[in-house]
Enzyme design. Structure first.
Site, PDB file in Angstrom:
ATOM      1  N   PRO A 181       0.750  -1.262  -0.083  1.00 53.99           N
ATOM      2  CA  PRO A 181      -0.180   0.046  -0.070  1.00 53.99           C
ATOM      3  C   PRO A 181       0.845   1.215   0.006  1.00 53.99           C
ATOM      4  CG  PRO A 181       0.237  -1.042   2.126  1.00 53.99           C
ATOM      5  CD  PRO A 181       0.958  -1.922   1.239  1.00 53.99           C
ATOM      6  N   ASP A 200       5.956   2.643   1.765  1.00 56.57           N
ATOM      7  CA  ASP A 200       5.197   1.776   2.128  1.00 56.57           C
ATOM      8  C   ASP A 200       4.427   2.285   3.414  1.00 56.57           C
ATOM      9  OD1 ASP A 200       3.847  -0.569   3.167  1.00 56.57           O
ATOM     10  OD2 ASP A 200       5.518  -2.080   2.509  1.00 56.57           O
ATOM     11  N   HIS A 201       3.040   2.558   3.246  1.00 54.41           N
ATOM     12  CA  HIS A 201       2.476   3.026   4.388  1.00 54.41           C
ATOM     13  C   HIS A 201       2.417   2.113   5.648  1.00 54.41           C
ATOM     14  CE1 HIS A 201       0.495   6.441   6.132  1.00 54.41           C
ATOM     15  NE2 HIS A 201       0.082   6.987   5.017  1.00 54.41           N
ATOM     16  N   ARG A 202       2.654   0.592   5.420  1.00 57.30           N
ATOM     17  CA  ARG A 202       2.590  -0.313   6.424  1.00 57.30           C
ATOM     18  C   ARG A 202       3.989   0.125   7.519  1.00 57.30           C
ATOM     19  NH1 ARG A 202       2.540  -5.767   3.502  1.00 57.30           N
ATOM     20  NH2 ARG A 202       4.161  -4.551   2.301  1.00 57.30           N
ATOM     21  N   CYS A 218       5.609   3.008   7.962  1.00 56.75           N
ATOM     22  CA  CYS A 218       5.588   4.373   8.607  1.00 56.75           C
ATOM     23  C   CYS A 218       4.408   5.036   8.252  1.00 56.75           C
ATOM     24  CB  CYS A 218       6.964   4.962   8.256  1.00 56.75           C
ATOM     25  SG  CYS A 218       7.096   5.607   6.645  1.00 56.75           S
TER      26      CYS A 218
END
Length: 493
Positions: free
Chosen positions: A286, A463-465, A467
């Site tokens: 994501p 990758d928004h997972r 940070c």
């Protein structure tokens, strides 16, 4: 007693299961030494020279340029030993004609190929005794590579084979059109030429060192089509008073050749591997992107000062990419969340201690991402030297699989294409990629006044997972601050 050993396509590592033959480095009848490269193959990772673990005479080759072989498929056969090497070899099967044709070659060069090498001892016939066990240059090969020698016809005067020459053995196994190297790197170029029955040896390449490019082949195909489609005078009946019934005109072969055709380009090799990785990145990660414009005037001035230094302070030229890479390693030390990967099975974020910095490089074979190992321990000069080495290897197609894997963060300098911005796709399984646009003179407010400054757009896809936006924004802002004020880097040197 001499024997013929079959050398199969070895496991090339990195989970690769197949490879495509680019060009042969030896021909039937050649004398090869242990661990001498015999064929150049293209995998989904890189172009690789495969050495043969046997020393002797090549008696058969399996496949020509463009042939795709699975791991474990036969590549070639080598006769190891002295006179009569092929006399006891069974007939039939692939390569049997070539083996029979090379019998005289083996008898004439047995002492040359066997002295000090495989088969010069008691001739026990043990495959393990005759082979080095090495499979890839740079992956455990220890024996020096000997220069290839071709057996001369005047050396073939062995008892019982006076009428057979090395040239005859080669002619029996290799078609005339398949002999000799062709200045082609891309398998797609070879395939396009084969589809249109085009002889690459008749073309003059427009690439570096006469390299034949896809544009050269397409131009030759168009020229052939235009020549074939030239109109010819039609015969007119002498008596035109009576109408004649003519059969429907069928399109000729030349007309079919002149009409545009749908081109299908297989997604394999480097391009196929890139496609798979991009799809997986979009499917699993994501991602989000943030960007900022930065005044790079001071950075360009600092680079100019570095490269114009004389005396003890002088050194190799430092590129803008090397400076940006060094800035990234300093930023990753402050924001280690972006130098990580995600373990989906364990549902864990794995933060990595070393920075293996990848950089995107566009080549004639497609997009590749060479990796600068342990970039966190290098200065700008060292990073620049390694980038230059890897770039040259990428341009010539000599990158090894190890040099294309294991990256933890990537810098993508798309400014070389003359564009300002982009939202790059993360190089899976990494967590972030920095994009760099072109550095251009633009109007900019500097110290309260409008001035012309060198401005660059920086973008970070992350990758928004691993940070949130605050961390990603902090990383990008630090990079921009170092670009605008290179002295900030002095704190981390």
């Amino acid at each position: 007693m001499p024997q013929v050993f079959e050398f199969k396509l070895p496991d090339l590592g990195e989970g690769l299961t197949e490879a495509e033959i680019v060009r042969w480095l030896v021909e039937v009848g050649d004398v090869v030494a242990i661990d001498q490269p015999v064929v150049e193959v293209e995998t989904a990772k890189a172009m690789v020279e495969v050495p043969c673990p046997y020393g002797g005479v090549v008696t058969a080759r399996f496949g020509e340029g463009g042939t795709e072989l699975p791991v474990g498929a036969p590549l070639l056969t080598v006769a190891v030993g002295s006179e009569g090497a092929l006399g006891s070899v069974g007939s039939g099967g692939p390569g049997s004609d070539a083996r029979a044709g090379a019998a005289a070659v083996v008898s004439a060069v047995g002492s040359e190929a066997g002295s000090g090498g495989p088969g010069s001892g008691s001739g026990s016939g043990s495959g393990e005794a005759e082979a080095s066990g090495n499979v890839l240059v740079g992956y455990g090969t220890g024996a020096p590579v000997a220069r290839r020698r071709r057996v001369r016809p005047d050396a073939m005067a062995a008892p019982g084979v006076a009428q057979v020459t090395a040239a005859a053995a080669v002619s029996a196994a290799v078609p005339h059109a398949a002999r000799g190297p062709v200045a082609v790197v891309s398998p797609l170029v070879r395939k396009l030429a084969r589809q249109h029955d085009l002889d690459l040896r008749q073309l003059a390449g427009s690439g570096p060192d006469g390299l034949i490019l896809r544009a050269d082949v397409e131009s030759a195909i168009r020229a052939l089509a235009e020549g074939a489609a030239a109109p010819t005078p039609a015969s007119v009946p002498e008596s035109a008073s009576e109408p004649t019934s003519l059969p429907p005109v069928q399109p000729s072969v030349a007309q079919k050749a002149a009409s545009p055709a749908v081109e299908r380009v297989p997604l394999r090799g480097v391009r196929g591997a890139v496609a798979d990785k991009l799809v997986r990145s979009r499917r699993e990660i994501p991602d989000a992107t943030c960007w900022v414009d930065a005044d790079a005037t001071e950075l360009m001035a600092a680079r100019s000062a570095m490269n114009s230094a004389t005396g003890p302070a002088a050194g190799p030229k430092v590129s803008v990419l090397a400076l940006l890479a060094r800035i990234c390693t300093a930023a990753l030390a402050r924001f280690p969340e972006l130098n990580s990967t995600v373990d989906l099975e364990a549902r864990e974020i794995v933060r990595l201690p070393e920075v293996h910095l990848g950089f995107a490089a566009q080549t004639e074979r497609g997009l590749v991402v060479p990796v600068v190992r342990d970039a966190q321990a290098r200065n700008a000069e060292s990073i620049g030297a390694e980038i230059a080495r890897l770039t040259e290897a990428a341009r010539t197609g000599r990158l090894t699989p190890a040099e294309l894997t294991g990256g933890t963060f990537t810098v993508n300098n798309y400014g070389v294409f003359g564009v300002d911005g982009s939202t790059p796709i993360i190089n899976h399984p990494e967590a972030a990629m920095l994009g760099v646009g072109r550095i251009m003179p633009k109007p900019w407010v500097h110290e309260g006044e409008l001035a012309v400054r060198h401005v660059v757009q920086l973008s970070l896809t992350f990758d928004h997972r691993v940070c949130d936006g605050g961390t990603a924004g902090g990383f990008l802002r630090y990079v921009a601050d170092c670009v605008e004020q290179p002295a900030v880097l002095l704190r981390t040197l």
